[in-house]
Enzyme design. Structure first.
Site, PDB file in Angstrom:
ATOM      1  N   ARG A  71       0.851  -1.192   0.000  1.00 23.53           N
ATOM      2  CA  ARG A  71       0.000   0.000   0.000  1.00 23.53           C
ATOM      3  C   ARG A  71       0.879   1.231   0.000  1.00 23.53           C
ATOM      4  O   ARG A  71       1.987   1.239   0.519  1.00 23.53           O
ATOM      5  CB  ARG A  71      -0.899   0.027   1.238  1.00 23.53           C
ATOM      6  CG  ARG A  71      -2.041  -0.957   1.173  1.00 23.53           C
ATOM      7  CD  ARG A  71      -2.955  -0.814   2.361  1.00 23.53           C
ATOM      8  NE  ARG A  71      -2.365  -1.311   3.573  1.00 23.53           N
ATOM      9  CZ  ARG A  71      -1.888  -0.565   4.547  1.00 23.53           C
ATOM     10  NH1 ARG A  71      -1.954   0.755   4.481  1.00 23.53           N
ATOM     11  NH2 ARG A  71      -1.359  -1.111   5.625  1.00 23.53           N
TER      12      ARG A  71
ATOM     13  N   GLY B 273      -3.077  -5.217  -3.920  1.00 29.22           N
ATOM     14  CA  GLY B 273      -4.342  -5.476  -3.216  1.00 29.22           C
ATOM     15  C   GLY B 273      -4.971  -4.286  -2.515  1.00 29.22           C
ATOM     16  O   GLY B 273      -6.069  -3.858  -2.867  1.00 29.22           O
TER      17      GLY B 273
ATOM     18  N   SER C 289      -0.845  -3.871  10.923  1.00 22.64           N
ATOM     19  CA  SER C 289      -0.433  -4.843   9.906  1.00 22.64           C
ATOM     20  C   SER C 289       0.716  -5.724  10.390  1.00 22.64           C
ATOM     21  O   SER C 289       1.646  -5.235  11.032  1.00 22.64           O
ATOM     22  CB  SER C 289       0.052  -4.110   8.659  1.00 22.64           C
ATOM     23  OG  SER C 289      -0.989  -3.312   8.186  1.00 22.64           O
TER      24      SER C 289
ATOM     25  N   CYS D 294       1.063  -8.194  12.613  1.00 13.54           N
ATOM     26  CA  CYS D 294       1.309  -8.455  14.040  1.00 13.54           C
ATOM     27  C   CYS D 294       0.801  -9.851  14.393  1.00 13.54           C
ATOM     28  O   CYS D 294       0.508 -10.137  15.549  1.00 13.54           O
ATOM     29  CB  CYS D 294       0.554  -7.466  14.910  1.00 13.54           C
ATOM     30  SG  CYS D 294       1.416  -5.942  15.207  1.00 13.54           S
TER      31      CYS D 294
ATOM     32  N   ASP E 134      -9.501  -9.841   8.744  1.00  6.37           N
ATOM     33  CA  ASP E 134      -9.007  -8.469   8.515  1.00  6.37           C
ATOM     34  C   ASP E 134     -10.013  -7.366   8.843  1.00  6.37           C
ATOM     35  O   ASP E 134      -9.621  -6.330   9.355  1.00  6.37           O
ATOM     36  CB  ASP E 134      -8.569  -8.335   7.050  1.00  6.37           C
ATOM     37  CG  ASP E 134      -7.657  -7.126   6.818  1.00  6.37           C
ATOM     38  OD1 ASP E 134      -6.807  -6.848   7.695  1.00  6.37           O
ATOM     39  OD2 ASP E 134      -7.792  -6.463   5.777  1.00  6.37           O
TER      40      ASP E 134
ATOM     41  N   ARG F 266       1.966 -12.164  -0.991  1.00  6.32           N
ATOM     42  CA  ARG F 266       0.614 -12.415  -0.486  1.00  6.32           C
ATOM     43  C   ARG F 266      -0.037 -13.637  -1.115  1.00  6.32           C
ATOM     44  O   ARG F 266       0.304 -14.028  -2.220  1.00  6.32           O
ATOM     45  CB  ARG F 266      -0.275 -11.195  -0.837  1.00  6.32           C
ATOM     46  CG  ARG F 266       0.156  -9.898  -0.184  1.00  6.32           C
ATOM     47  CD  ARG F 266      -0.397  -9.805   1.194  1.00  6.32           C
ATOM     48  NE  ARG F 266       0.032  -8.609   1.887  1.00  6.32           N
ATOM     49  CZ  ARG F 266      -0.676  -8.033   2.860  1.00  6.32           C
ATOM     50  NH1 ARG F 266      -1.827  -8.522   3.226  1.00  6.32           N
ATOM     51  NH2 ARG F 266      -0.207  -6.980   3.485  1.00  6.32           N
TER      52      ARG F 266
HETATM   53  C1  OXD Z   1      -2.878  -4.488   5.872  1.00  6.74           C
HETATM   54  C2  OXD Z   1      -3.434  -5.580   5.078  1.00  6.74           C
HETATM   55  O1  OXD Z   1      -1.901  -3.880   5.451  1.00  6.74           O
HETATM   56  O2  OXD Z   1      -4.352  -6.249   5.560  1.00  6.74           O
HETATM   57  O3  OXD Z   1      -3.418  -4.226   6.939  1.00  6.74           O
HETATM   58  O4  OXD Z   1      -2.984  -5.778   3.945  1.00  6.74           O
HETATM   59 MN    MN Z   2      -5.180  -5.422   7.300  1.00  6.52          MN
END
Ligand code: OXD
Ligand code: MN
Length: 584
Positions: free
Chosen positions: A67, A196, A246, A248, A271, A368
């Site tokens: 991201r 994603g 993210s 963890c 999520d 991923r």
């Molecule tokens: C995040 C994910 O970055 O779920 O939280 O991809």
């Molecule tokens: Mn996430």
């Protein structure tokens, strides 16, 4: 008369000028055809069907692997509405900028129209959406992550109230990459990335940023949380939500295999959770997603056997692997942590022969998998319950080498909101940028809250007031390290020991002692049977170092100051109370 959906498609066609349009029906046949096409276009390659049935490999542009928060904007009428937690741009300016990028961008390409529902279409909490994209990888990923196709088209019907997601990979150029959210218009425009979180618009963009704003307007919460049901030997299932920044270990917790016989974790979400106040005054959660987009590295037989099994199931297809390495001996995906041994003949995530002596990982740290939740053998029978599941506990956590003890319980909802608002975590690979620095991440929502976080905290407090049967709120930290830099708590399956204590607390079966920061397990209350951990380590894991906490309090003060007057008085009072308890 054209339907609102047809009008939207026409508008998108005029803007982007595609060569052809494919409206997704969500059928298996369509998924097979798109997978074939993606292979022809060299977007996907087929993996070993015997080991990973119906699975494909995708290698992204190396500049597009995570991201991109600095390119993500919330475009509300005023900057204050977006808050200091978001990048902001004036909506008209943002639209002009994005329309220029989208103009004719699909020439020579196919525009996939993806009607989808977030949530079970039978649920009153579910939401209607349409995304357009010029990426077949995105189209197939969306099929996994949401309910795509006819059921969505029918649900949308003649209703103009649907989320509009407008996406193009463009030329995958970071200089021409923007993810713009328009909460007031229920719209997201995303250009220049196929990753994603940037491109599957039903996920972070809609189900968190836009939905958090909708929840603020409509009286519910859209949260970055797992949803699990924990079954005890007596057959009773206790439902928990869990929010962690993210990487963890959130996904591992969502698919946990408890160490104690007779206990079982039922997975409902890994999520995102949408949380509503039910008629009985209790909080009910649904997972709006239908798939899991998980970090591959670290997922292995020892750490997450349920996920390894999930990835090999093909009840719902396809399953996608992105930016992992490839084991050439049997054409399977591989990543650090999948097995102890590194296979001898690997191709790395960038398509080069892997040289172990390089010291670099073979799989990208943020590689991923995208897999249907229906392939998860631990999927809860309640997953599709339109009402959601009643929540008894909320677990917050972060990755901290010091300060935060293994577990504590908040005295009440208000203390819980305060505790969640001060979560700090050491950064990891998921968001790009520097790794290992503590970043404040309230409710693990900092990158995902679609409006001013001060208002968001007020909203959390108001939800508590509407809830007559409030869940207990806990804070955990699995990541405390000793003076030699070693993790003190074994984590993974042993985290079920902490959840067992939480259930005992929820059921009023065990006491707790009051401390400066909240309620903590009484001596020997945590079940460590069968675990080789010294009393001294346990004491350290549950200790509160006042000096560390004093530093923490001043960091919280600094963080709150960024939000000025929008921080609710209740939370300021809680901070004052903490400081007083610490003797500051
Ligand atoms: C995040 C994910 O970055 O779920 O939280 O991809
Ligand atoms: Mn996430």
């Amino acid at each position: 008369m054209a339907t609102p959906m047809e009008l939207f498609i026409r508008e998108m066609e005029e803007l982007t000028c595609p060569d052809s349009i494919h409206i997704m029906d969500g059928s298996d046949e369509e998924a097979r055809n798109l997978s074939e096409l993606a292979q022809k276009e060299k977007v996907l390659t087929k993996l070993n069907d015997k080991v990973y049935p119906d699975s494909y490999y995708h290698r992204s542009n190396p500049n597009d692997v995570a991201r991109t928060e600095h390119l993500t904007f919330v475009c509300t009428p005023t900057k204050e509405q977006a808050g200091p937690n978001n990048n902001w741009l004036d909506p008209a300016e943002a639209k002009t900028k994005m329309n220029a990028l989208f103009k004719d961008c699909m020439k020579g390409r196919t525009m996939y129209v993806i009607p989808f529902v977030m949530g079970n279409p039978k649920s009153k909490y579910a939401k209607n959406c349409i995304q357009v994209t010029d990426s077949v990888y995105v189209a197939l990923s969306m099929r996994i992550m949401s309910r795509v196709g006819k059921q969505a088209t029918e649900r949308i019907g003649n209703c103009a109230d649907f989320f509009k997601g407008i996406h193009s990979v463009g030329d995958v150029n970071p200089d021409r990459r923007f993810i713009m959210h328009f909460p007031q218009d229920n719209t997201v425009m995303s250009f220049g990335s196929g990753y994603g979180g940037n491109a599957l618009l039903g996920k972070k963009c809609y189900s968190l940023r836009i939905a958090s704003y909708l929840g603020y307007q409509e009286g519910w919460l859209a949260e970055h949380m797992i949803v699990i049901g924990v079954e005890a030997p007596d057959g009773k299932v206790t439902y928990f939500l869990g929010a962690f920044p993210s990487a963890c270990g959130k996904t591992n917790l969502a698919l946990l295999q408890p160490v104690f016989p007779g206990y079982k974790v039922w997975t409902l979400g890994d999520d995102i959770a949408w949380i509503n106040v039910g008629e009985d005054g209790q909080l009910y959660a649904i997972n709006p997603e239908a798939g899991m987009f998980g970090v591959a590295p670290g997922t292995g037989i020892k750490t997450n056997p349920v996920m390894v099994d999930t990835l090999k199931n093909d009840k719902f297809f396809p399953t996608l692997f992105t930016n992992t390495a490839i084991d050439n001996s049997d054409n399977t995906p591989w990543w650090e942590g999948l097995s102890d041994e590194t296979p001898a003949d690997l191709t790395d995530w960038q398509g080069q022969k892997y040289d172990k002596s390089s010291g670099k990982p073979a799989a990208h740290p943020n590689s991923r998998f995208t897999v249907s939740i229906y392939n998860c053998p631990a999927l809860s029978p309640e997953y599709d319950n339109p009402k959601g599941v009643p929540i008894s506990g909320i677990i917050f956590g972060g990755r901290r080498r010091n300060t935060i003890p293994l577990v504590y319980e908040c005295k009440d909802w208000e203390s819980g909101v305060f505790t969640a608002s001060i979560i700090g975590s050491e950064t990891t690979a998921a968001a790009g940028g520097t790794q290992g620095v503590v970043r404040r991440d309230p409710m693990a929502m900092l990158p995902f809250c679609g409006y001013n976080m001060g208002d968001y905290f007020k909203h959390w407090l108001s939800i508590g007031k509407k809830t007559s049967k409030q869940p207990k709120i806990f804070m955990v930290n699995w990541f405390r390290k000793d003076e030699n830099g070693n993790f003190m708590w074994p984590g993974f399956r042993d985290n079920s020991r902490i959840i067992k204590w939480m259930i005992e607390r929820i059921e009023g079966k065990t006491g707790a002692k009051e401390t400066e920061i909240g309620l903590m397990p009484e001596d020997n209350a945590l079940d460590t049977s069968g675990l080789t951990i010294s009393k001294e380590t346990m004491d350290k894991l549950l200790s509160i170092n006042k000096e560390d906490w004093k530093k923490e309090a001043s960091m919280i003060e600094e963080f709150y100051a960024k939000f000025g007057d929008t921080i609710p008085a209740e939370l300021k009072n809680k901070l004052a109370e903490l400081k007083k308890n610490l003797g500051i």
